[in-house]
Design a protein around this motif. Structure first.
Motif, PDB file in Angstrom:
ATOM      1  N   UNK A 169       0.819  -1.216   0.000  1.00 52.65           N
ATOM      2  CA  UNK A 169       0.000   0.000   0.000  1.00 52.65           C
ATOM      3  C   UNK A 169       0.847   1.258   0.000  1.00 52.65           C
ATOM      4  N   UNK A 170       2.054   1.222   0.535  1.00 53.07           N
ATOM      5  CA  UNK A 170       2.892   2.412   0.623  1.00 53.07           C
ATOM      6  C   UNK A 170       3.802   2.612  -0.564  1.00 53.07           C
ATOM      7  N   UNK A 171       3.504   2.016  -1.708  1.00 51.13           N
ATOM      8  CA  UNK A 171       4.363   2.116  -2.884  1.00 51.13           C
ATOM      9  C   UNK A 171       3.982   3.348  -3.698  1.00 51.13           C
ATOM     10  N   UNK A 172       4.958   4.242  -3.896  1.00 51.29           N
ATOM     11  CA  UNK A 172       4.757   5.453  -4.696  1.00 51.29           C
ATOM     12  C   UNK A 172       5.942   5.627  -5.634  1.00 51.29           C
ATOM     13  N   UNK A 173       5.723   6.390  -6.673  1.00 53.03           N
ATOM     14  CA  UNK A 173       6.761   6.675  -7.658  1.00 53.03           C
ATOM     15  C   UNK A 173       6.971   8.175  -7.750  1.00 53.03           C
ATOM     16  N   UNK A 174       8.233   8.590  -7.779  1.00 47.26           N
ATOM     17  CA  UNK A 174       8.561   9.995  -7.952  1.00 47.26           C
ATOM     18  C   UNK A 174       8.315  10.392  -9.405  1.00 47.26           C
ATOM     19  N   UNK A 175       7.577  11.475  -9.600  1.00 50.27           N
ATOM     20  CA  UNK A 175       7.238  11.925 -10.953  1.00 50.27           C
ATOM     21  C   UNK A 175       8.191  13.022 -11.388  1.00 50.27           C
ATOM     22  N   UNK A 176       8.514  13.108 -12.674  1.00 53.84           N
ATOM     23  CA  UNK A 176       9.406  14.171 -13.159  1.00 53.84           C
ATOM     24  C   UNK A 176       8.736  15.535 -13.088  1.00 53.84           C
ATOM     25  N   UNK A 177       9.558  16.559 -13.133  1.00 55.81           N
ATOM     26  CA  UNK A 177       9.067  17.936 -13.057  1.00 55.81           C
ATOM     27  C   UNK A 177       8.381  18.290 -14.367  1.00 55.81           C
ATOM     28  N   UNK A 178       7.189  18.839 -14.259  1.00 56.62           N
ATOM     29  CA  UNK A 178       6.427  19.288 -15.430  1.00 56.62           C
ATOM     30  C   UNK A 178       6.003  20.722 -15.221  1.00 56.62           C
ATOM     31  N   UNK A 179       5.321  21.274 -16.228  1.00 53.06           N
ATOM     32  CA  UNK A 179       4.848  22.654 -16.142  1.00 53.06           C
ATOM     33  C   UNK A 179       3.750  22.816 -15.109  1.00 53.06           C
ATOM     34  N   UNK A 180       3.176  21.696 -14.646  1.00 54.49           N
ATOM     35  CA  UNK A 180       2.105  21.782 -13.661  1.00 54.49           C
ATOM     36  C   UNK A 180       2.625  22.135 -12.278  1.00 54.49           C
ATOM     37  N   UNK A 181       3.925  21.944 -12.033  1.00 54.91           N
ATOM     38  CA  UNK A 181       4.469  22.266 -10.724  1.00 54.91           C
ATOM     39  C   UNK A 181       4.531  23.783 -10.556  1.00 54.91           C
ATOM     40  N   UNK A 182       4.286  24.254  -9.319  1.00 60.11           N
ATOM     41  CA  UNK A 182       4.261  25.709  -9.105  1.00 60.11           C
ATOM     42  C   UNK A 182       5.578  26.385  -9.425  1.00 60.11           C
ATOM     43  N   UNK A 183       6.686  25.727  -9.093  1.00 56.93           N
ATOM     44  CA  UNK A 183       7.985  26.357  -9.311  1.00 56.93           C
ATOM     45  C   UNK A 183       8.725  25.799 -10.496  1.00 56.93           C
ATOM     46  N   UNK A 184       8.002  25.470 -11.558  1.00 54.17           N
ATOM     47  CA  UNK A 184       8.619  24.815 -12.704  1.00 54.17           C
ATOM     48  C   UNK A 184       9.567  25.774 -13.405  1.00 54.17           C
ATOM     49  N   UNK A 185      10.844  25.399 -13.440  1.00 56.45           N
ATOM     50  CA  UNK A 185      11.859  26.134 -14.188  1.00 56.45           C
ATOM     51  C   UNK A 185      12.828  25.112 -14.736  1.00 56.45           C
ATOM     52  N   UNK A 186      12.986  25.065 -16.011  1.00 56.11           N
ATOM     53  CA  UNK A 186      13.878  24.111 -16.652  1.00 56.11           C
ATOM     54  C   UNK A 186      14.890  24.893 -17.468  1.00 56.11           C
ATOM     55  N   UNK A 187      16.143  24.900 -17.005  1.00 52.04           N
ATOM     56  CA  UNK A 187      17.200  25.652 -17.653  1.00 52.04           C
ATOM     57  C   UNK A 187      18.084  24.678 -18.407  1.00 52.04           C
ATOM     58  N   UNK A 188      18.221  24.852 -19.694  1.00 49.88           N
ATOM     59  CA  UNK A 188      19.066  23.994 -20.520  1.00 49.88           C
ATOM     60  C   UNK A 188      20.452  24.595 -20.599  1.00 49.88           C
ATOM     61  N   UNK A 189      21.469  23.814 -20.190  1.00 48.88           N
ATOM     62  CA  UNK A 189      22.841  24.298 -20.196  1.00 48.88           C
ATOM     63  C   UNK A 189      23.515  23.882 -21.486  1.00 48.88           C
ATOM     64  N   UNK A 190      24.112  24.820 -22.165  1.00 50.69           N
ATOM     65  CA  UNK A 190      24.789  24.507 -23.409  1.00 50.69           C
ATOM     66  C   UNK A 190      26.075  23.758 -23.175  1.00 50.69           C
ATOM     67  N   UNK A 191      26.566  23.125 -24.247  1.00 46.71           N
ATOM     68  CA  UNK A 191      27.774  22.332 -24.107  1.00 46.71           C
ATOM     69  C   UNK A 191      29.011  23.158 -23.882  1.00 46.71           C
ATOM     70  N   UNK A 192      28.993  24.458 -24.192  1.00 50.14           N
ATOM     71  CA  UNK A 192      30.174  25.296 -24.028  1.00 50.14           C
ATOM     72  C   UNK A 192      30.105  26.163 -22.791  1.00 50.14           C
ATOM     73  N   UNK A 193      29.088  26.000 -21.976  1.00 48.16           N
ATOM     74  CA  UNK A 193      28.937  26.870 -20.811  1.00 48.16           C
ATOM     75  C   UNK A 193      29.654  26.337 -19.589  1.00 48.16           C
ATOM     76  N   UNK A 194      30.292  25.207 -19.709  1.00 43.08           N
ATOM     77  CA  UNK A 194      31.007  24.668 -18.559  1.00 43.08           C
ATOM     78  C   UNK A 194      30.795  23.176 -18.468  1.00 43.08           C
TER      79      UNK A 194
END
Length: 718
Positions: A449-474
């Protein structure tokens, strides 16, 4: 007719009881049983023991062609043919694992219930027994292995490995010599003619259906948990590669050894734990993805050969002494042990060290990093009344995901409550709220009964921010460093929330109220940034509380010396002359300002005064225990853990009672089982730990109050 069966004349002697051990009052017919085994051998080869230079037997069996006569020294005959079909099933009861008497009586009772005939022999070692069961037709290896595994779970002294390995499984026949002296001797039946008939497939009378009945009889007996606490896994959880680097687990090798593994490698083990130490060492190296050349190079150092590799470099001789093997023999023995340990390590769950070198852990680390970033971006979500419990439940599952390498976790509410410092009902409601908000997904259909799965971050989350880092930025930090940083951060945060000083509730006659979990959230931010003090504005921005609420919690903690206030007004730059911190102010001509009572410009003194009025706060972790005692809430977490432990044990006990009540009782014999003609010797076959009866009321119902009282008396109070 076979050579062994035709070498004797029919016997007119009466039968005897094999259980009594009383010799019959007549001469038994003499039969060459060793010649019979060689004639009935399912293969054209046997396995013969080898000798050292001083004439001692090495207990290292080599394949040799089938001879005309039995060898002088120790040898073994194969149990299965080239098609992996068993002709004989031999149960080897090893006296080094315990008393073989009860296990022998239990095994013989199973064989008689299945209608199988057998031959019992003393193996040659003190107390060891071989029980030979012949099959009229060849048996499949799957059936024999299932019987062996089921019997091993219930017979602690049974060495079942030879029955699970049809390729090399072999046993010394009756009459063969033992390396420590003596030989295998016939015990039951004492009539060698009768024993030869039972060892011959044509006259044994054991059909294959009888072995199927034996498997069902063994499985019907519940296995005591204390006899052999191991789980047989049919599927591997890790991939095994076998190439030019030898057998190994897939992944990048981790050459760094922890202190415990290094101690196993370099310290000389105890005389009775030499083989156990080698198995533990090789298992650890296999989980670290070591290759065979890396393991073989350990033989080059003497401290390794005399330490954890002692079992591979030596062999036990008579009277407990050890002889040193040659370099070739030692490397061959180490190679065989390495192959076995790699195969066993593939069935084990991933450990902390092995997780960092697998491919799936990268996705788990990335998911946890996104979840933590999204949770930190919306501090107001965790600032409401139930916010601390929700964030603690999320952090706890993120921590377990990093440790286990999976995102689907089975976590009961009581264990989660103790780990997070909240109540079980609070954690249950927190999991439901996280599920509704899209942080977790219930997986009740796939597990408990206590089995849960962590869900990935989506736009539905209140603090959704997805920053894509380029290959030359470090270059991003290595995976291992990110995982260790996240684990350390979550452990510190959850450990601070467990402190008794932050217990929730008002003070009553039986309970001392703490500062509450909202104060714990403020303290957690101070702990995470212990390298520098935080201002009030930073605390409000990171926790989502209003300044008035944050000041209330900080003041309460300052009164208990849990938090101290720091003043950041030491040195400041000058807005007028741009003098750096630590330098004196200068005029336009470059001379040092020298005024009465001050050597700084007015703007610089005003800036210092304004910054001095901004409060900064630092944590004092060493004062948590004293603060809890001052509030009277010391021991709240320990009391909760003890109460939940009692509830868990009570539930487990009642479930065992329900399982026992549902078990069919028809035909089940209880107590000591004795043969009708057996009067001189009684062997008990009871389990090592008898079942504890659940307390009952007068009308036969379960008395849960009495059961709880018994459990509380057994659990020591803190």
């Amino acid at each position: 007719m076979s050579r062994g069966a035709g070498a004797h004349s029919p016997s007119s002697a009466r039968t005897h009881n094999p259980h009594t051990g009383v010799l019959p009052l007549f001469e038994v017919a003499q039969v060459d049983l060793q010649a019979l085994f060689l004639e009935l051998s399912p293969r054209a080869s046997i396995r013969v023991d080898t000798r050292s230079g001083d004439g001692e037997w090495l207990h290292s069996y080599k394949a040799r062609p089938l001879p005309e006569t039995a060898p002088y020294g120790p040898y073994a005959v194969h149990l299965a043919d080239r098609l992996d079909r068993f002709r004989w099933v031999c149960f080897d009861l090893d006296s080094s694992k315990g008393d073989t008497g009860p296990d022998l009586a239990t095994l013989l009772r199973w064989l008689e219930e299945a209608g199988l005939t057998y031959v019992v022999a003393a193996s040659g070692s003190a107390g060891g027994r071989h029980v030979w069961v012949t099959s009229a037709e060849p048996l499949e290896a799957v059936l024999v292995a299932s019987v062996a595994r089921a019997a091993a779970l219930r017979l602690p002294t049974l060495d079942h490995g030879l029955l699970c390995n049809p390729a090399t499984g072999a046993v010394r026949p009756i009459g063969a010599a033992h390396r420590d002296g003596g030989k295998s001797q016939l015990q039951a039946p004492l009539d060698q003619r009768r024993a030869a008939d039972l060892l011959t497939p044509a006259s044994c009378g054991n059909v294959s259906d009888a072995f199927v009945r034996l498997a069902l009889i063994i499985d019907s007996v519940p296995a005591p948990a204390t006899v052999r606490p191991r789980i047989v896994r049919e599927q591997q959880v890790a991939e095994i590669l076998d190439d030019e680097l030898g057998p190994r687990l897939a992944g990048t090798p981790n050459t760094a050894l922890d202190d415990e593994t290094w101690a196993l490698l370099t310290r000389r083990p105890a005389d009775d734990r030499v083989s156990e130490t080698l198995a533990s060492l090789l298992g650890r190296l296999a989980l670290r993805r070591w290759t065979w050349p890396m393991v073989e190079r350990l033989m080059d150092e003497r401290r390794h050969r005399e330490g954890g590799l002692l079992h591979a470099c030596t062999s036990t001789r008579r009277r407990g002494l050890r002889i040193v093997l040659t370099d070739t023999q030692a490397r061959e023995k180490l190679r065989r042990q390495w192959e076995r340990c790699v195969a066993y390590a593939a069935t084990l769950p991933l450990t902390e060290d092995s997780l960092e070198w697998t491919e799936t852990i990268a996705d788990v680390v990335a998911l946890v990093e996104q979840l933590q970033a999204a949770a930190d971006a919306c501090p107001e979500r965790w600032a409401d009344k139930a916010g601390p419990a929700d964030r603690a439940a999320l952090d706890l599952r993120c921590l377990y995901a990093l440790r286990s390498g999976v995102t689907v976790l089975d976590l009961d509410v009581r264990r989660a409550a103790v780990s997070a410092g909240h109540g079980r009902s609070t954690m249950h409601r927190a999991q439901n709220r996280l599920t509704l908000d899209g942080w977790l997904a219930a997986r009740d259909t796939d597990g408990p009964a206590g089995t849960h799965e962590l869900l990935p971050v989506t736009a539905a989350h209140p603090g959704f921010t997805l920053v894509a880092q380029g290959g030359t930025q470090g270059t991003p930090p290595p995976l291992g460093e990110v995982r260790r940083f996240l684990i350390s951060r979550l452990q510190e945060r959850l450990s601070a929330g467990q402190a008794d000083v932050f217990a929730y509730g008002r003070a009553t006659e039986h309970h001392g109220g703490g500062l509450g979990h909202h104060a714990a959230r403020v303290y957690q931010q101070l702990i995470e940034h212990a390298d520098r003090p935080l201002s009030l504005s930073e605390v409000c921005a990171r926790t989502g509380y209003a300044p008035r609420t944050a000041v209330k919690h900080l003041t309460a903690m300052r009164n208990l010396m849990v938090v101290t206030r720091a003043v950041m007004a030491v040195q400041h730059e000058c807005p007028t002359c741009q003098a750096l911190p630590g330098e004196r102010c200068r005029t336009a001509t470059g001379t040092v300002v020298r005024r009465r009572g001050a050597d700084q410009h007015t703007a610089r003194r005003t800036l210092a005064a304004r910054r001095a009025g901004t409060p900064y706060y630092r944590p004092r972790p060493g004062s948590l225990l004293a603060a809890a005692k001052a509030l009277g809430c010391f021991g709240v977490t320990a009391s909760r853990a003890r109460r939940y432990a009692v509830e868990i044990e009570l539930y487990r006990w009642w479930r065992q009672e329900e399982e026992w009540m549902r078990t069919p009782k028809a035909g089940v014999r209880t107590g000591v089982q004795v043969n009708d003609e057996q009067a001189a010797l009684v062997l008990t076959t009871l389990a090592r730990q008898p079942r504890r009866r659940y307390p009952r009321t007068a009308d036969g119902r379960g008395d849960h109050g009495a059961a709880r009282a018994r459990i509380e008396r057994r659990i020591a109070t803190a």
